[in-house]
Motif scaffolding. Structure first.
Motif, PDB file in Angstrom:
ATOM      1  N   LYS A 330      19.068  69.257  63.132  1.00  0.00           N
ATOM      2  CA  LYS A 330      19.562  67.891  63.340  1.00  0.00           C
ATOM      3  C   LYS A 330      20.978  67.930  63.898  1.00  0.00           C
ATOM      4  O   LYS A 330      21.331  67.195  64.811  1.00  0.00           O
ATOM      5  CB  LYS A 330      19.528  67.090  62.027  1.00  0.00           C
ATOM      6  CG  LYS A 330      18.172  66.874  61.435  1.00  0.00           C
ATOM      7  CD  LYS A 330      17.227  66.074  62.331  1.00  0.00           C
ATOM      8  CE  LYS A 330      17.664  64.662  62.673  1.00  0.00           C
ATOM      9  NZ  LYS A 330      17.642  63.714  61.556  1.00  0.00           N
ATOM     10  N   ARG A 331      21.795  68.803  63.321  1.00  0.00           N
ATOM     11  CA  ARG A 331      23.187  68.926  63.776  1.00  0.00           C
ATOM     12  C   ARG A 331      23.242  69.348  65.242  1.00  0.00           C
ATOM     13  O   ARG A 331      24.113  68.916  65.997  1.00  0.00           O
ATOM     14  CB  ARG A 331      23.912  69.930  62.885  1.00  0.00           C
ATOM     15  CG  ARG A 331      25.419  69.843  62.950  1.00  0.00           C
ATOM     16  CD  ARG A 331      26.067  70.962  62.145  1.00  0.00           C
ATOM     17  NE  ARG A 331      25.686  72.247  62.653  1.00  0.00           N
ATOM     18  CZ  ARG A 331      24.993  73.171  61.967  1.00  0.00           C
ATOM     19  NH1 ARG A 331      24.644  72.970  60.711  1.00  0.00           N
ATOM     20  NH2 ARG A 331      24.655  74.306  62.531  1.00  0.00           N
ATOM     21  N   ALA A 332      22.271  70.190  65.646  1.00  0.00           N
ATOM     22  CA  ALA A 332      22.244  70.671  67.034  1.00  0.00           C
ATOM     23  C   ALA A 332      21.724  69.604  67.995  1.00  0.00           C
ATOM     24  O   ALA A 332      21.760  69.810  69.208  1.00  0.00           O
ATOM     25  CB  ALA A 332      21.384  71.928  67.124  1.00  0.00           C
ATOM     26  N   GLY A 333      21.247  68.485  67.462  1.00  0.00           N
ATOM     27  CA  GLY A 333      20.816  67.399  68.336  1.00  0.00           C
ATOM     28  C   GLY A 333      19.309  67.188  68.395  1.00  0.00           C
ATOM     29  O   GLY A 333      18.838  66.328  69.139  1.00  0.00           O
ATOM     30  N   ALA A 334      18.550  67.964  67.631  1.00  0.00           N
ATOM     31  CA  ALA A 334      17.093  67.808  67.669  1.00  0.00           C
ATOM     32  C   ALA A 334      16.674  66.504  66.993  1.00  0.00           C
ATOM     33  O   ALA A 334      17.273  66.075  66.017  1.00  0.00           O
ATOM     34  CB  ALA A 334      16.411  68.988  66.978  1.00  0.00           C
ATOM     35  N   ASP A 335      15.632  65.890  67.543  1.00  0.00           N
ATOM     36  CA  ASP A 335      15.065  64.693  66.932  1.00  0.00           C
ATOM     37  C   ASP A 335      14.035  65.059  65.872  1.00  0.00           C
ATOM     38  O   ASP A 335      13.649  64.211  65.066  1.00  0.00           O
ATOM     39  CB  ASP A 335      14.409  63.827  68.007  1.00  0.00           C
ATOM     40  CG  ASP A 335      15.437  63.292  68.972  1.00  0.00           C
ATOM     41  OD1 ASP A 335      16.146  62.347  68.600  1.00  0.00           O
ATOM     42  OD2 ASP A 335      15.580  63.841  70.086  1.00  0.00           O
ATOM     43  N   GLY A 336      13.567  66.289  65.912  1.00  0.00           N
ATOM     44  CA  GLY A 336      12.595  66.716  64.920  1.00  0.00           C
ATOM     45  C   GLY A 336      12.351  68.201  65.036  1.00  0.00           C
ATOM     46  O   GLY A 336      12.768  68.834  66.009  1.00  0.00           O
ATOM     47  N   VAL A 337      11.657  68.736  64.026  1.00  0.00           N
ATOM     48  CA  VAL A 337      11.444  70.171  63.929  1.00  0.00           C
ATOM     49  C   VAL A 337       9.994  70.464  63.558  1.00  0.00           C
ATOM     50  O   VAL A 337       9.472  69.882  62.610  1.00  0.00           O
ATOM     51  CB  VAL A 337      12.313  70.795  62.813  1.00  0.00           C
ATOM     52  CG1 VAL A 337      12.287  72.317  62.906  1.00  0.00           C
ATOM     53  CG2 VAL A 337      13.720  70.272  62.842  1.00  0.00           C
ATOM     54  N   LEU A 338       9.364  71.341  64.324  1.00  0.00           N
ATOM     55  CA  LEU A 338       8.078  71.889  63.859  1.00  0.00           C
ATOM     56  C   LEU A 338       8.425  73.019  62.913  1.00  0.00           C
ATOM     57  O   LEU A 338       9.123  73.964  63.296  1.00  0.00           O
ATOM     58  CB  LEU A 338       7.265  72.437  65.026  1.00  0.00           C
ATOM     59  CG  LEU A 338       6.679  71.403  65.993  1.00  0.00           C
ATOM     60  CD1 LEU A 338       7.632  71.140  67.143  1.00  0.00           C
ATOM     61  CD2 LEU A 338       5.328  71.868  66.526  1.00  0.00           C
TER      62      LEU A 338
END
Ligand SMILES: NCc1[nH]cc(CCC(=O)O)c1CC(=O)O
Ligand SMILES: [Mg+2]
Length: 353
Positions: A330-338
């Motif tokens: 999230k901190r790196a800018g991702a909207d979500g994670v698989l």
């Protein structure tokens, strides 16, 4: 550490007024630690949060009934028969995980040079999609598009004279995407890294009237050692000949990731993905800042295995490492994670309220 009366400041039992009269050892106007002095204060200034909405849960499938098979290199993750996958879909719904991703272990007798089983409308993935959609139509389902679970050689594409064929492979991928979408899959996720596959799949979907089916492109996917346990899980580790460096990206590059992502967006990708995750958070940040697209990261099998193994040995606190690693996306800018941690992380988030 500043020392007063021979003891660290933190350990003093003096009143606040006494403290005010004592002159501090350092003349500091700015003390960043003030904002960290208590949990409520830390919560006030917290910049990023992880919620269950950020999680996509990958599941491994296997033929059979009532079957759960442990994957040695991924402790805590099983291969599931269709009925068991439906049970996990129910768990995802209860945990408010928005989407699951499906990966088949194809019976070796069904694998061939061309990955024919990938385009069978009754293959394991399609049957599972139908079974889950029947029970839980409101759960998002993502299907991986690539030939490696279906080829006898473990590569993502067709091979001739020792080379992975691009355009011929794309034609098969379109057919694979169509059988998945027709089974009810919501998000088509090409992970093969052939050139031009996003445009071809979009065209195929639209031609078939499947206008609402989304594409999440594995746009910047690297040739990585961290996929090892996944290849155990889908049974391609032993059969894979050579490596995937002529189609997956070189880990040394990040400008190239931006060009790959730009192409996939121009070809019609609705969402883009960077993979692996933790070793490529710089790429996630660049992609998000450059394109402002829905950006996802895949915390891959090897990343899961590292944390699970260290935790299993008592070398780190597995739950804390899991949550810290997910928040980092999230901190790196991702909207979500698989992430294979999705159900465990969601349980913790629910418990925290
Ligand atoms: N193309 C298939 C595919 N889709 C997702 C992964 C890896 C996922 C993981 O390691 O968790 C792979 C393996 C690979 O490219 O060899
Ligand atoms: Mg590409």
């Amino acid at each position: 550490m500043a020392i007063k009366y021979g003891r660290p400041i933190e350990l003093r039992e003096i009143s606040r007024r006494d403290g005010a009269t004592a002159s501090p050892a350092l003349d500091l106007t700015v003390r960043p630690r003030r904002n960290r002095k208590a949990e409520w204060a830390r919560r006030m200034v917290r910049e990023n949060v992880l919620t269950t909405d950020d999680l996509i849960w990958p599941l491994f499938l296997i033929d059979g009934n009532g079957k759960r098979e442990q994957i040695a290199s991924m402790p805590g993750v099983d291969r599931l028969s269709v009925d068991q996958a439906v049970r996990e879909a129910e768990r995802a719904m209860k945990l408010t995980i928005p989407c699951i991703a499906l990966f088949p272990y194809t019976d070796p007798s069904l694998r061939d040079e061309e990955g024919t089983e990938a385009t069978n409308p009754d293959n394991l993935v399609c049957r599972t999609v139908r079974a889950i959609k029947k029970e839980f139509p409101d759960l998002g389902i993502l299907c991986d598009v690539a030939l490696d679970p279906f080829t006898s050689h473990g590569h993502d594409g067709l091979i001739a004279d020792g080379k992975i064929l691009n355009d011929e492979t794309v034609a098969v991928l379109v057919r694979q995407a169509l059988v998945q979408a027709e089974a009810g899959c919501d998000i088509i996720a090409p992970s093969d890294m052939m050139d031009g596959r996003v445009a071809a799949i979009r065209e195929g979907l639209d031609r078939t009237g499947l206008l609402d089916v989304q594409i999440m492109a594995y746009a910047a996917k690297y040739a990585s050692a961290f996929y090892g346990p996944f290849r155990d899980a889908i049974g391609s580790a032993k059969t894979l000949t050579g490596d995937k460096r002529t189609y997956q990206m070189d880990s040394a590059n990040s400008d190239e990731a931006l060009r790959e992502v730009e192409l996939d967006i121009s070809e019609g990708a609705d969402m883009v993905m960077v993979k692996p995750g933790m070793p490529y958070l710089d790429v996630v940040r660049r992609v998000k800042d450059t394109f402002a697209m829905p950006t996802f990261a895949y915390q891959v099998s090897g990343e899961y295995a590292m944390i699970a193994a260290a935790a299993g040995n008592g070398w780190l606190d597995g739950d804390r490492a899991m949550m810290e690693s997910l928040l980092a996306f999230k901190r790196a800018g991702a909207d979500g994670v698989l992430s294979y941690f999705a159900p465990k992380a969601a349980e913790q988030l629910k418990a925290q309220g």
